[in-house]
Enzyme design. Sequence first.
Site, mmCIF file in Angstrom:
data_model
loop_
_atom_site.group_PDB
_atom_site.id
_atom_site.type_symbol
_atom_site.label_atom_id
_atom_site.label_comp_id
_atom_site.label_asym_id
_atom_site.label_seq_id
_atom_site.Cartn_x
_atom_site.Cartn_y
_atom_site.Cartn_z
ATOM 1 N N SER A 223 39.556 43.962 43.138
ATOM 2 C CA SER A 223 39.729 43.437 43.542
ATOM 3 C C SER A 223 40.938 42.916 44.075
ATOM 4 O O SER A 223 42.464 41.944 44.615
ATOM 5 C CB SER A 223 40.277 42.120 41.831
ATOM 6 O OG SER A 223 39.433 42.052 41.514
ATOM 7 N N LYS B 42 41.899 40.517 46.991
ATOM 8 C CA LYS B 42 42.537 39.134 46.948
ATOM 9 C C LYS B 42 43.615 39.374 47.439
ATOM 10 O O LYS B 42 44.076 38.776 47.485
ATOM 11 C CB LYS B 42 42.435 39.264 45.722
ATOM 12 C CG LYS B 42 41.470 38.680 44.039
ATOM 13 C CD LYS B 42 41.265 38.585 42.715
ATOM 14 C CE LYS B 42 40.858 38.127 42.238
ATOM 15 N NZ LYS B 42 39.322 39.118 42.191
ATOM 16 N N SER C 100 43.982 37.938 38.058
ATOM 17 C CA SER C 100 42.908 38.187 38.845
ATOM 18 C C SER C 100 41.417 37.362 38.536
ATOM 19 O O SER C 100 40.586 37.925 38.873
ATOM 20 C CB SER C 100 42.222 39.697 38.724
ATOM 21 O OG SER C 100 41.709 40.338 39.590
#
Length: 449
Positions: free
Chosen positions: A85, A88, A143
């Site tokens: 993640s 991101k 997330s």
Amino acid sequence: MRECSRLSRRAALGLAVAALPLSTATEAAATTVVGGERLARVGVQVRGASGLPAKLTARSWLVADCASGEVLASFGAHRPLAPASTLKMLFADTVLNKFDRAERYRVTDADLADVPAGSSLVGIKPGITYTVEQLWQGVFLRSGNDAVHVLSHLNGGIAKTVAEMQAKAEDLRALDTRVVSPDGFDHKGQISSAYDLTLFARHGLRDADFRGYCGTRIADFPAGGSKTFQIQNTDRLLTGAWGLKTYDGLIGVKNGYTSHAGNTFTGAATRGGRTLLVTVMHPDAGGNAVYEQTAALLDWGFTHGRSARAVGALVEPLSERRPGTGPASGGKTGPAAAGAPGSAAGGGSSWRLAEGAAGAAALLGAGVWALRRRSARSTAGTAGDTGRGTGGDTERGTGGGTGRGAGRGTRADAGRGTAGDTGRGTRGRTGRSTGVGAGHGLGGDEPPG
């Protein structure tokens, strides 16, 4: 004249090559690494400073000064690895400024239909209207892949967003990165590196909204009607969860976890007017290991790192370079990370061959042109080299699933083992996981708690 012309054509390539120094011809295939050649070397890279933490098990890590961009120390900086993640951050770099934070959007079933099973979720529900600000809180704090997919559909769809993220990575000169999905969930061929993730964080922190979101500890999130529930940031150095103390001066940025990628984290902290960035990827097993090693490297940077001489540099985006400055530190291309994991070096070879062919054609053309100009009593020639990246391995340890499973992998270039996944999910202030429908699966930042 005809014979002379024939001779010129035959001699053109030889003349062009002969016009170059032997060292230049030899170095035509040499590596030019984004950020500096030293970042591609094997082993720990540090100059003029000692005292690095002894127990660093990460497969890749990097410490940099946020303001100057100087890389103070690194290990496997350009090694291609699954980012989880932390990708991101690139999603936010790409999409964050496209929509006003007060803009409202009613979520549909179609917006959530392509969220991968097992994803980390903030708990978005079809039929509920969210502000863009709330969606970004879902991205940064929990997330939430559901929040990423809603924003991606708002942006025109997953495919369009992925293409824009790849273009953004190339503008940032994050050439180790290959984007397959905007949420960082495990997908074949999706890779990044400690160097690239640090570029994403540095670029993002220049934006006030990015900086605000990544530093938010808790927020209220819509649950339908007038109801809300509280969400907490999964960054343990920011919240002090799971036995960790909050890190003094921490301002973000993003953590990640999947069973395939293991733990990844990029953190930024400010002390005494100085901001440091640290990225840690794939440490040995242990739910807190990625945070503990990040904290240890930040501590080193604020103490021993003050005397460190740069071993490389975080380059500026192509779109932001000042006219006339030429290539920023590190040349034209980065380590070859093209293609799927496991074929990084091979994937990059196609780029190198293309560059080599272009260079050969340029040399041939230069030789012919020079000979023709000779007849007019004027000579000229051009020569150039094409920067190339180095390949890296994308070997990965296998995860042990959820809870406390611990797989083992091997490391080809550093003599270190890599372990799989362990740890527990982030908890709220009441000791229970926060959020409605916000449980973390294998594709989130933490294993299910």
